[in-house]
Structures are given as C-alpha cells and as structure tokens.
Design an enzyme around this catalytic site. Structure first.
Site, mmCIF file in Angstrom:
data_model
loop_
_atom_site.group_PDB
_atom_site.id
_atom_site.type_symbol
_atom_site.label_atom_id
_atom_site.label_comp_id
_atom_site.label_asym_id
_atom_site.label_seq_id
_atom_site.Cartn_x
_atom_site.Cartn_y
_atom_site.Cartn_z
ATOM 1 N N HIS A 163 0.820 -1.222 0.000
ATOM 2 C CA HIS A 163 0.000 0.000 0.000
ATOM 3 C C HIS A 163 0.850 1.267 0.000
ATOM 4 C CE1 HIS A 163 -0.242 -0.077 4.711
ATOM 5 N NE2 HIS A 163 0.754 0.666 4.343
ATOM 6 N N GLU A 168 -5.154 0.396 0.646
ATOM 7 C CA GLU A 168 -4.952 -1.035 0.817
ATOM 8 C C GLU A 168 -5.227 -1.774 -0.498
ATOM 9 O OE1 GLU A 168 -3.415 -1.619 3.312
ATOM 10 O OE2 GLU A 168 -4.416 -1.303 5.231
HETATM 11 P P1 PGA Z 1 6.531 2.010 7.847
HETATM 12 O O1 PGA Z 1 5.108 2.105 7.152
HETATM 13 O O2 PGA Z 1 7.352 3.133 7.314
HETATM 14 O O3 PGA Z 1 6.239 2.197 9.331
HETATM 15 O O4 PGA Z 1 7.095 0.683 7.529
HETATM 16 C C1 PGA Z 1 5.046 2.261 5.766
HETATM 17 C C2 PGA Z 1 3.599 2.256 5.321
HETATM 18 O O5 PGA Z 1 2.784 1.513 5.876
HETATM 19 O O6 PGA Z 1 3.286 3.011 4.379
#
Ligand code: PGA
Length: 288
Positions: A163, A168
C-alpha cells in the site's frame, strides 16, 4: 552492491539531450543502508525546497521517513534549509483518533518534524480524522491541494501489502481522499506503536491513489528485507490495484530510494545501479 562487468560505463558520452530521459523517469536508487537511504531522500527534498522556496510537500508518517526528517532538521539547523514558505499536506490520519493522541499522525509530525523546523503552522495540512462530515472534509482536502497549486513532491512509504498512504489492496487506482478500512496486516503492523492491537484504529482518512498520482514528483522509500517483496511487486510486477504502489510505474517522475535489503528481491538491480551511475554522471556534467 557489485556491478556486473557488462554494466561498465562506456567511454563515449551519451549526448546531453538524453539527460531528459533520466530526468523524467522511474529512478530506482539503491543505497547501502537506512542512513544512506535517508540522506539521499532528504537531499532530493532539499533540492526541491532550494529551487522552489514555496514548494508544496506531500509528507508521510511511519518508521521509514524518520531518518529523512532527522536529516532535514539537521539541514535546517546547520545549512539554512528554509521552510518558511513551504506548504505541506500529509497523506493520511487515523479515523477518530484525537490529534493530541500520542500515536496520531498530527502528533507524529509535530514531534518528528514540524516543531524542529520553521514551517508556518498555517501552511501545514493533515487529514482530520475527527471531522464530523468526513466526506465533506475529504472533498475540501482535495480542493486545498488543488488551490495550493498541487503537490510538488510526495514522500511515500510502502506497506508490506504494497500500500501507499492507506490505499490497501483493492483500492481504486483513481481514488481520491476518503475513508478507508485498514487490512488486518496493516493493523498488526501498526500495533507496535500502540499499547496493544485492540487500540489500533481500523479506519483512516487517506489521500487516494489518484490524489498521489497527481503530485508532480513521487519519492518512495523502503528499508529492510520485510519490504523486499512489496518493492519487487511494485517496481517489477504488473500494475495492479492489488499492489497500489505499482501505480508508480504510471507516473512520469518517480524516485524510489531503497536500502540494499529492500532491493534484495529486485531482479534488475544491477541495471538500476548502472542507470543511476549514468544519470549522476550526466547530471554532474550538465551541472543540474
Ligand atoms: P513504515 O510504514 O514506514 O512504518 O514501515 C510504511 C507504510 O505503511 O506506508
């Protein structure tokens, strides 16, 4: 990362007109580790700010951009990087989490960036997950982005499910800012920030895939082997609503900055490293 010898830089230079090919493209930049990835991405944002002091930045939350924000703060403190004319729009915010909740994206942005730079509070926009009429709020958010002249550069992380923002799998590739239901995987991934999984909101207000595609430049970051599959699917897989980050392939001006672990499942990484070396060489020669 070692280059295959077939990718040595050729002795004869490609004419300058071909620099445009590198400037308008999907550039995959592979750095050694998280720190190098963060410095490189911050450099791209700083260049944008220096060339356009009233640039509109699209910002992201999560673990990945923290190093970029630290580097931008350092540049602000020691290299006069000036945010006084900058306007910002964040990608997303949890639904019905108060802005003063320690895990809200409002709190995240204040603590990790805004309190430490000279951006004007009135120039900062973050989706309002508390809005009474979310539909109306989302319409206005889109309008505010448009009225600001559009986003010049949008920073993005990527979820393990591919995503961008909270778009999503299955999100419409033309979607605009709206309320989204989070997947179980995202809820589990984000549980690390909360006392327990039960506290993680199940909904978020997020810019849509179409909103993100409207930015003039995209800058996606990924670090760590747990992102390698999503990165491969996004960059080398088919464009699909099942991996919303794959829409980067449709955008004319994209930087993907990875560390070696996040790049570890790409089948063409030696080629990306070669292209990047060529682009740097031409940019240095052309003084851009
Ligand atoms: P993260 O999240 O940088 O905490 O891995 C990325 C996202 O879900 O877009």
């Amino acid at each position: 990362m070692e280059l295959d010898s077939s990718f040595d830089i050729p002795p004869s230079s490609i004419p300058y007109y071909r620099v445009a090919e590198f400037a308008s493209n999907l550039r995959v930049i592979i750095e050694k580790d998280y720190a190098a990835m963060s410095r490189r991405a911050a450099g791209i944002i700083a260049k944008e700010i220096r060339s356009k002091p009233n640039a509109v930045l699209g910002l992201a939350t999560g673990s990945t951009p923290l190093g970029v924000y630290q580097e931008l703060i350092r540049m602000h403190e020691t290299e006069n990087l000036d945010f006084s004319g900058i306007r910002t729009f964040n990608l997303d915010e949890y639904y019905r989490l108060r802005p003063d909740h320690p895990e809200s994206y409002h709190s995240f942005m204040s603590k990790n960036l805004f309190e430490k730079i000279n951006v004007k509070p009135e120039n900062v926009s973050i989706p309002d997950g508390m809005a009474t009429d979310i539909g109306l709020f989302c319409e206005n958010y889109e309008k505010r982005i448009k009225d600001a002249g559009g986003i010049d550069i949008q920073l993005l992380g990527i979820g393990r499910d591919g995503h961008i923002g909270f778009n999503e799998p299955g999100s419409s590739l033309g979607s605009r800012t709206r309320l989204k239901t989070l997947t179980e995987e995202t809820i589990r991934d984000n549980a690390r920030f909360f006392d327990n999984e039960g506290e993680v909101p199940h909904f978020a207000v997020t810019m849509g895939v179409g909103t993100i595609l409207g930015a003039k430049k995209l800058l996606m970051l990924a670090s760590g082997s747990n992102k390698a599959r999503a990165v491969r699917d996004a960059i080398e897989g088919p464009v699909s609503a099942q991996v919303t980050a794959s829409v980067l392939q449709l955008h004319p001006n994209v930087f993907v900055v990875l560390d070696e672990e996040a790049a570890s499942m790409l089948s063409r990484s030696a080629y990306y490293v070669y292209v990047e070396r060529m682009a740097e060489k031409f940019e240095a020669e052309a003084g851009t």
